[in-house]
Design an enzyme around this catalytic site. Sequence first.
Site, PDB file in Angstrom:
ATOM      1  N   HIS A  80       0.841  -1.193   0.000  1.00 31.42           N
ATOM      2  CA  HIS A  80       0.000   0.000   0.000  1.00 31.42           C
ATOM      3  C   HIS A  80       0.884   1.255   0.000  1.00 31.42           C
ATOM      4  CE1 HIS A  80      -3.269   2.689   0.982  1.00 31.42           C
ATOM      5  NE2 HIS A  80      -4.124   1.705   1.086  1.00 31.42           N
ATOM      6  N   GLY A 124       0.299  -4.941   1.770  1.00 35.60           N
ATOM      7  CA  GLY A 124      -0.947  -5.171   1.029  1.00 35.60           C
ATOM      8  C   GLY A 124      -0.713  -5.855  -0.304  1.00 35.60           C
ATOM      9  N   TYR A 154      -4.758  -4.485  10.615  1.00 34.28           N
ATOM     10  CA  TYR A 154      -5.161  -5.092   9.339  1.00 34.28           C
ATOM     11  C   TYR A 154      -6.662  -5.339   9.351  1.00 34.28           C
ATOM     12  CZ  TYR A 154      -3.771  -6.763   4.854  1.00 34.28           C
ATOM     13  OH  TYR A 154      -3.598  -6.859   3.505  1.00 34.28           O
TER      14      TYR A 154
HETATM   15  C1  LCV Z   1       4.957   4.597  -0.549  1.00 37.31           C
HETATM   16  C2  LCV Z   1       7.092   3.768  -0.945  1.00 37.31           C
HETATM   17  C3  LCV Z   1       6.722   2.556  -0.393  1.00 37.31           C
HETATM   18  C4  LCV Z   1       5.381   2.418   0.080  1.00 37.31           C
HETATM   19  N1  LCV Z   1       4.539   3.469  -0.010  1.00 37.31           N
HETATM   20  O1  LCV Z   1      13.867   1.472  -1.803  1.00 37.31           O
HETATM   21  O2  LCV Z   1       0.746  -4.415   5.277  1.00 37.31           O
HETATM   22  S1  LCV Z   1       0.177  -3.209   5.830  1.00 37.31           S
HETATM   23  O3  LCV Z   1      -0.980  -3.495   6.636  1.00 37.31           O
HETATM   24  O4  LCV Z   1       1.142  -2.418   6.554  1.00 37.31           O
HETATM   25  C5  LCV Z   1      -0.355  -2.234   4.483  1.00 37.31           C
HETATM   26  C6  LCV Z   1      -1.083  -1.021   4.956  1.00 37.31           C
HETATM   27  C7  LCV Z   1       0.793  -1.893   3.582  1.00 37.31           C
HETATM   28  O5  LCV Z   1       0.905  -2.452   2.519  1.00 37.31           O
HETATM   29  O6  LCV Z   1       1.658  -0.973   4.063  1.00 37.31           O
HETATM   30  C8  LCV Z   1       2.901  -0.807   3.267  1.00 37.31           C
HETATM   31  C9  LCV Z   1       3.813  -1.977   3.624  1.00 37.31           C
HETATM   32  N2  LCV Z   1       5.067  -1.861   2.883  1.00 37.31           N
HETATM   33  C10 LCV Z   1       6.237  -1.702   3.473  1.00 37.31           C
HETATM   34  O7  LCV Z   1       6.352  -1.651   4.709  1.00 37.31           O
HETATM   35  C11 LCV Z   1       7.464  -1.590   2.572  1.00 37.31           C
HETATM   36  C12 LCV Z   1       8.048  -0.190   2.688  1.00 37.31           C
HETATM   37  N3  LCV Z   1       9.163  -0.047   1.765  1.00 37.31           N
HETATM   38  C13 LCV Z   1      10.389  -0.619   2.063  1.00 37.31           C
HETATM   39  O8  LCV Z   1      10.584  -1.309   3.071  1.00 37.31           O
HETATM   40  C14 LCV Z   1      11.467  -0.397   1.038  1.00 37.31           C
HETATM   41  O9  LCV Z   1      11.065   0.696   0.199  1.00 37.31           O
HETATM   42  C15 LCV Z   1      11.683  -1.645   0.147  1.00 37.31           C
HETATM   43  C16 LCV Z   1      12.337  -2.781   0.986  1.00 37.31           C
HETATM   44  C17 LCV Z   1      10.348  -2.118  -0.446  1.00 37.31           C
HETATM   45  C18 LCV Z   1      12.628  -1.254  -1.020  1.00 37.31           C
HETATM   46  O10 LCV Z   1      13.783  -0.665  -0.460  1.00 37.31           O
HETATM   47  P1  LCV Z   1      14.740   0.189  -1.416  1.00 37.31           P
HETATM   48  O11 LCV Z   1      15.890   0.582  -0.584  1.00 37.31           O
HETATM   49  O12 LCV Z   1      14.948  -0.550  -2.676  1.00 37.31           O
HETATM   50  P2  LCV Z   1      13.565   2.760  -0.884  1.00 37.31           P
HETATM   51  O13 LCV Z   1      13.152   2.358   0.471  1.00 37.31           O
HETATM   52  O14 LCV Z   1      14.664   3.732  -1.029  1.00 37.31           O
HETATM   53  O15 LCV Z   1      12.245   3.350  -1.603  1.00 37.31           O
HETATM   54  C19 LCV Z   1      12.347   3.925  -2.906  1.00 37.31           C
HETATM   55  C20 LCV Z   1      11.186   4.915  -3.023  1.00 37.31           C
HETATM   56  O16 LCV Z   1       9.949   4.187  -2.963  1.00 37.31           O
HETATM   57  C21 LCV Z   1       9.146   4.712  -1.913  1.00 37.31           C
HETATM   58  C22 LCV Z   1      10.128   5.302  -0.925  1.00 37.31           C
HETATM   59  O17 LCV Z   1       9.453   6.262  -0.104  1.00 37.31           O
HETATM   60  C23 LCV Z   1      11.161   5.910  -1.858  1.00 37.31           C
HETATM   61  O18 LCV Z   1      10.593   7.103  -2.370  1.00 37.31           O
HETATM   62  P3  LCV Z   1      11.494   8.489  -2.355  1.00 37.31           P
HETATM   63  O19 LCV Z   1      12.622   8.175  -3.299  1.00 37.31           O
HETATM   64  O20 LCV Z   1      10.542   9.529  -2.834  1.00 37.31           O
HETATM   65  O21 LCV Z   1      11.957   8.679  -0.928  1.00 37.31           O
HETATM   66  N4  LCV Z   1       8.358   3.632  -1.301  1.00 37.31           N
HETATM   67  C24 LCV Z   1       8.787   2.395  -0.982  1.00 37.31           C
HETATM   68  N5  LCV Z   1       7.794   1.687  -0.402  1.00 37.31           N
HETATM   69  N6  LCV Z   1       4.900   1.218   0.619  1.00 37.31           N
HETATM   70  N7  LCV Z   1       6.214   4.796  -1.038  1.00 37.31           N
END
Ligand code: LCV
Length: 275
Positions: A80, A124, A154
Amino acid sequence: MTSTDTTPATAGNAPQTPIVTGEVDGMVGTITLNNPAKRNALSRELLDALMAQLEAFRGASVRSVILRAAPGMKVWSAGHDIRELPKGGEDPLGYADPLERALRAIRTYPGAVIAMVQGTVWGGAFDLVLSCDIIIADDTSSFAITPANLGLPYNTTGLLHCLNRLPLNLIKEMFFSAAPVHAEDARQWGIINHLVSAEEIESYTQNLAGLISSKAPLAIAVVKEQLRVLSDYQPISAQVFERLQDMRREIYDSEDYKEGINAFLEKRKPVFYGR
Ligand code: LCV
């Protein structure tokens, strides 16, 4: 092969690179998620484009749909879009949420929807993949459900999706730890139907989709809907449902939930105090 992209061109400028594209080859359609800058975060824009593509396939009587990330992406989907989650005071995964609408669109599509997973699946997006009828993955795949990282409650529908597919002890470990389940374990637990090599996953998925498309489409559409109705049927009383909603409201009104969202936005680790 015909292709359609459903991302609207920006007014006055050249069309942006579409974050969702669709292609049809015979009776098999492929939807590709292609927003690498945001790791295919499930934003309203991306999900609306995904649903529009499914509608276009439905209108074209596409019999099997493959849902994939663009080639080479290490993250299949980051889940999400956290920036679009409410900051408290309202249900973050309500019935009208774009992700919930997309899950229903996949689960009611009158044909097989096959998730082809290469790379990591978060939050999500795990519910999205589980809502597909068949999951084929390669050894770069992993699957994590992460509300415990955000302090997010959730929703009961999402828990039911998990309960219909996976053993309770695995569901608890995934929700409690928010840790990824890697490809081989995902195969052993039955999260995925087939674990194949990165070299063969495209042809393997296309062949399966082609085989399914060669079968009687009405029979497949009806058995899919029968299975959805039967698996979704969980008699709980209105009082129990209201109690569960009340418990969830306590969480999405909590300090922890605000901390989880803010920590992500501020790119730091959250500190939860259980209040
Ligand atoms: C917006 C993002 C996101 C993102 N949203 O890249 O499961 S529940 O109930 O929680 C549900 C509500 C849900 O689905 O919540 C979201 C759950 N997802 C996560 O917790 C994953 C969050 N993201 C990460 O942990 C990392 O981004 C991963 C491991 C996926 C990839 O890591 P990596 O180092 O390759 P970055 O973290 O640097 O992210 C690159 C860009 O993508 C955005 C993040 O904010 C960044 O944007 P900026 O360059 O503008 O800072 N991004 C990543 N995930 N879920 N935006």
